[in-house]
Scaffold this motif. Structure first.
Motif, PDB file in Angstrom:
ATOM      1  N   SER A 118       0.812  -1.232   0.000  1.00 41.08           N
ATOM      2  CA  SER A 118       0.000   0.000   0.000  1.00 41.08           C
ATOM      3  C   SER A 118       0.843   1.280   0.000  1.00 41.08           C
ATOM      4  N   LYS A 119       2.022   1.238   0.620  1.00 40.88           N
ATOM      5  CA  LYS A 119       2.847   2.458   0.656  1.00 40.88           C
ATOM      6  C   LYS A 119       3.843   2.519  -0.491  1.00 40.88           C
ATOM      7  N   ARG A 120       3.695   1.572  -1.418  1.00 41.82           N
ATOM      8  CA  ARG A 120       4.617   1.550  -2.570  1.00 41.82           C
ATOM      9  C   ARG A 120       3.805   1.810  -3.837  1.00 41.82           C
ATOM     10  N   PRO A 121       3.752   3.084  -4.282  1.00 42.83           N
ATOM     11  CA  PRO A 121       2.836   3.459  -5.361  1.00 42.83           C
ATOM     12  C   PRO A 121       3.012   2.658  -6.649  1.00 42.83           C
ATOM     13  N   ILE A 122       4.218   2.143  -6.896  1.00 41.65           N
ATOM     14  CA  ILE A 122       4.442   1.418  -8.161  1.00 41.65           C
ATOM     15  C   ILE A 122       3.658   0.102  -8.201  1.00 41.65           C
ATOM     16  N   VAL A 123       3.400  -0.473  -7.047  1.00 46.20           N
ATOM     17  CA  VAL A 123       2.702  -1.773  -7.021  1.00 46.20           C
ATOM     18  C   VAL A 123       1.358  -1.726  -6.269  1.00 46.20           C
ATOM     19  N   ALA A 124       1.061  -0.574  -5.664  1.00 43.62           N
ATOM     20  CA  ALA A 124      -0.090  -0.494  -4.738  1.00 43.62           C
ATOM     21  C   ALA A 124      -1.409  -0.994  -5.335  1.00 43.62           C
ATOM     22  N   ASN A 125      -1.627  -0.727  -6.624  1.00 46.36           N
ATOM     23  CA  ASN A 125      -2.935  -1.055  -7.195  1.00 46.36           C
ATOM     24  C   ASN A 125      -2.960  -2.357  -7.986  1.00 46.36           C
ATOM     25  N   LYS A 126      -1.946  -3.181  -7.832  1.00 47.65           N
ATOM     26  CA  LYS A 126      -1.895  -4.415  -8.618  1.00 47.65           C
ATOM     27  C   LYS A 126      -2.554  -5.573  -7.864  1.00 47.65           C
ATOM     28  N   SER A 127      -3.285  -6.394  -8.606  1.00 42.20           N
ATOM     29  CA  SER A 127      -3.846  -7.616  -8.030  1.00 42.20           C
ATOM     30  C   SER A 127      -2.693  -8.598  -7.832  1.00 42.20           C
ATOM     31  N   ASP A 128      -2.930  -9.655  -7.061  1.00 40.20           N
ATOM     32  CA  ASP A 128      -1.862 -10.630  -6.825  1.00 40.20           C
ATOM     33  C   ASP A 128      -1.333 -11.220  -8.136  1.00 40.20           C
ATOM     34  N   GLU A 129      -2.272 -11.489  -9.045  1.00 38.22           N
ATOM     35  CA  GLU A 129      -1.849 -12.090 -10.312  1.00 38.22           C
ATOM     36  C   GLU A 129      -0.972 -11.122 -11.116  1.00 38.22           C
ATOM     37  N   GLU A 130      -1.409  -9.870 -11.174  1.00 43.40           N
ATOM     38  CA  GLU A 130      -0.625  -8.852 -11.896  1.00 43.40           C
ATOM     39  C   GLU A 130       0.723  -8.642 -11.221  1.00 43.40           C
ATOM     40  N   LEU A 131       0.709  -8.677  -9.893  1.00 40.52           N
ATOM     41  CA  LEU A 131       1.917  -8.365  -9.123  1.00 40.52           C
ATOM     42  C   LEU A 131       3.054  -9.340  -9.447  1.00 40.52           C
ATOM     43  N   GLN A 132       2.718 -10.631  -9.459  1.00 41.73           N
ATOM     44  CA  GLN A 132       3.746 -11.653  -9.698  1.00 41.73           C
ATOM     45  C   GLN A 132       4.431 -11.429 -11.053  1.00 41.73           C
ATOM     46  N   GLU A 133       3.596 -11.197 -12.084  1.00 41.24           N
ATOM     47  CA  GLU A 133       4.153 -11.004 -13.423  1.00 41.24           C
ATOM     48  C   GLU A 133       4.920  -9.678 -13.508  1.00 41.24           C
ATOM     49  N   PHE A 134       4.377  -8.667 -12.852  1.00 39.43           N
ATOM     50  CA  PHE A 134       5.034  -7.351 -12.863  1.00 39.43           C
ATOM     51  C   PHE A 134       6.427  -7.432 -12.242  1.00 39.43           C
ATOM     52  N   ILE A 135       6.505  -8.091 -11.083  1.00 34.51           N
ATOM     53  CA  ILE A 135       7.811  -8.200 -10.401  1.00 34.51           C
ATOM     54  C   ILE A 135       8.804  -8.919 -11.306  1.00 34.51           C
ATOM     55  N   ALA A 136       8.363 -10.007 -11.924  1.00 37.59           N
ATOM     56  CA  ALA A 136       9.276 -10.801 -12.764  1.00 37.59           C
ATOM     57  C   ALA A 136       9.868  -9.937 -13.877  1.00 37.59           C
ATOM     58  N   LYS A 137       9.017  -9.175 -14.563  1.00 36.79           N
ATOM     59  CA  LYS A 137       9.497  -8.359 -15.689  1.00 36.79           C
ATOM     60  C   LYS A 137      10.341  -7.177 -15.191  1.00 36.79           C
ATOM     61  N   HIS A 138       9.839  -6.525 -14.154  1.00 35.04           N
ATOM     62  CA  HIS A 138      10.484  -5.321 -13.640  1.00 35.04           C
ATOM     63  C   HIS A 138      11.862  -5.644 -13.069  1.00 35.04           C
ATOM     64  N   LEU A 139      11.943  -6.763 -12.361  1.00 38.54           N
ATOM     65  CA  LEU A 139      13.222  -7.190 -11.779  1.00 38.54           C
ATOM     66  C   LEU A 139      14.227  -7.489 -12.892  1.00 38.54           C
ATOM     67  N   PHE A 140      13.741  -8.102 -13.953  1.00 38.57           N
ATOM     68  CA  PHE A 140      14.605  -8.393 -15.103  1.00 38.57           C
ATOM     69  C   PHE A 140      15.150  -7.073 -15.676  1.00 38.57           C
ATOM     70  N   ASP A 141      14.258  -6.101 -15.860  1.00 42.02           N
ATOM     71  CA  ASP A 141      14.678  -4.798 -16.415  1.00 42.02           C
ATOM     72  C   ASP A 141      15.690  -4.095 -15.506  1.00 42.02           C
ATOM     73  N   ARG A 142      15.489  -4.230 -14.218  1.00 42.72           N
ATOM     74  CA  ARG A 142      16.327  -3.475 -13.275  1.00 42.72           C
ATOM     75  C   ARG A 142      17.628  -4.181 -12.896  1.00 42.72           C
ATOM     76  N   SER A 143      17.706  -5.460 -13.193  1.00 44.15           N
ATOM     77  CA  SER A 143      18.853  -6.242 -12.711  1.00 44.15           C
ATOM     78  C   SER A 143      20.186  -5.694 -13.190  1.00 44.15           C
ATOM     79  N   TYR A 144      20.190  -5.160 -14.419  1.00 41.74           N
ATOM     80  CA  TYR A 144      21.436  -4.606 -14.952  1.00 41.74           C
ATOM     81  C   TYR A 144      22.009  -3.573 -13.963  1.00 41.74           C
ATOM     82  N   TYR A 145      21.123  -2.729 -13.434  1.00 45.42           N
ATOM     83  CA  TYR A 145      21.563  -1.665 -12.523  1.00 45.42           C
ATOM     84  C   TYR A 145      21.951  -2.237 -11.165  1.00 45.42           C
ATOM     85  N   TYR A 146      21.156  -3.171 -10.661  1.00 46.04           N
ATOM     86  CA  TYR A 146      21.466  -3.766  -9.359  1.00 46.04           C
ATOM     87  C   TYR A 146      22.824  -4.488  -9.395  1.00 46.04           C
TER      88      TYR A 146
END
Ligand SMILES: Nc1ncnc2c1ncn2[C@@H]1O[C@H](COP(=O)(O)OP(=O)(O)O)[C@@H](O)[C@H]1O
Ligand SMILES: O=C(O)C1=C[C@@H](OP(=O)(O)O)[C@@H](O)[C@H](O)C1
Ligand SMILES: [Mg+2]
Length: 172
Positions: A118-146
């Motif tokens: 709820s306090k994380r605006p990027i994911v606050a409005n995602k359903s559980d199903e959307e969240l899992q897929e979102f994290i997978a893609k987003h983490l992939f995109d961000r991994s280069y930087y991490y």
């Protein structure tokens, strides 16, 4: 070393681990998001809502630069997106900076964020199903930087104390 910086995806434990590490090492801890909230006198969610993400990223960069400019010895917990914008990942390579990527799997992140979004605006409005897929893609995109961090600590299946112990063994 002047600054110990923890980075990684939302929910990997940056704020929680940094606080524990700080009390054990007796080095002050600053959470970048908290400094932004204090300087803006608004919560992260309010900043996103009122001014949008681009404004937040500019503020985040400015506050990060400010923190790095001080000579104080500090543990800094970044926001999940900090290394991924405004060339902030290059700042991780500065002198006196030790950067540590807290690496978590999609499953670990999903389990934590599903109950804590709820306090994380990027994911606050995602359903559980959307969240899992979102994290997978987003983490992939961000991994280069991490992966620009100097060190990497896997957090999956570890207690807070175990992760803190892993970090201390890197630092000593
Ligand atoms: N082993 C663990 N290590 C770190 N955090 C954990 C662990 N187990 C559960 N948590 C919970 O996961 C959440 C991590 O959130 P937080 O520290 O705010 O992460 P970040 O700052 O990376 O977004 C907290 O609610 C924390 O209590
Ligand atoms: O990943 C991101 O883009 C963000 C992560 C948040 O920090 P945490 O990683 O501490 O939740 C906070 O900076 C903001 O909501 C944006
Ligand atoms: Mg945090």
């Amino acid at each position: 070393m002047r600054k110990i910086i923890l980075l990684g995806y939302m929910g990997c434990g940056k704020s929680t681990i940094a606080e524990k590490l700080s009390s054990l090492l007796q080095i002050p801890f600053v959470d970048l998001d908290r400094v932004i909230e204090i300087e803006a006198n608004m919560t992260i969610s309010q900043i996103f809502e009122s001014f949008g993400e681009v404004y937040f990223r500019k503020l985040e960069h400015d506050v990060f630069v400010e923190l790095l400019a001080s000579s104080d010895k500090q543990i800094i917990g970044l926001g999940g997106g900090t290394p991924c914008y405004a060339n902030n990942h290059e700042l991780l390579k500065g002198e006196g900076i030790t950067s540590i990527y807290l690496k978590a799997s999609v499953a670990t992140l999903f389990n934590r964020l599903a109950h804590n979004k709820s306090k994380r605006p990027i994911v606050a409005n995602k359903s559980d199903e959307e969240l899992q897929e979102f994290i997978a893609k987003h983490l992939f995109d961000r991994s280069y930087y991490y992966n620009q961090a100097e060190y990497k600590v896997i957090v999956d299946g570890k207690t807070i104390d175990e992760t803190v112990a892993d970090i201390i063994s890197i630092l000593t």
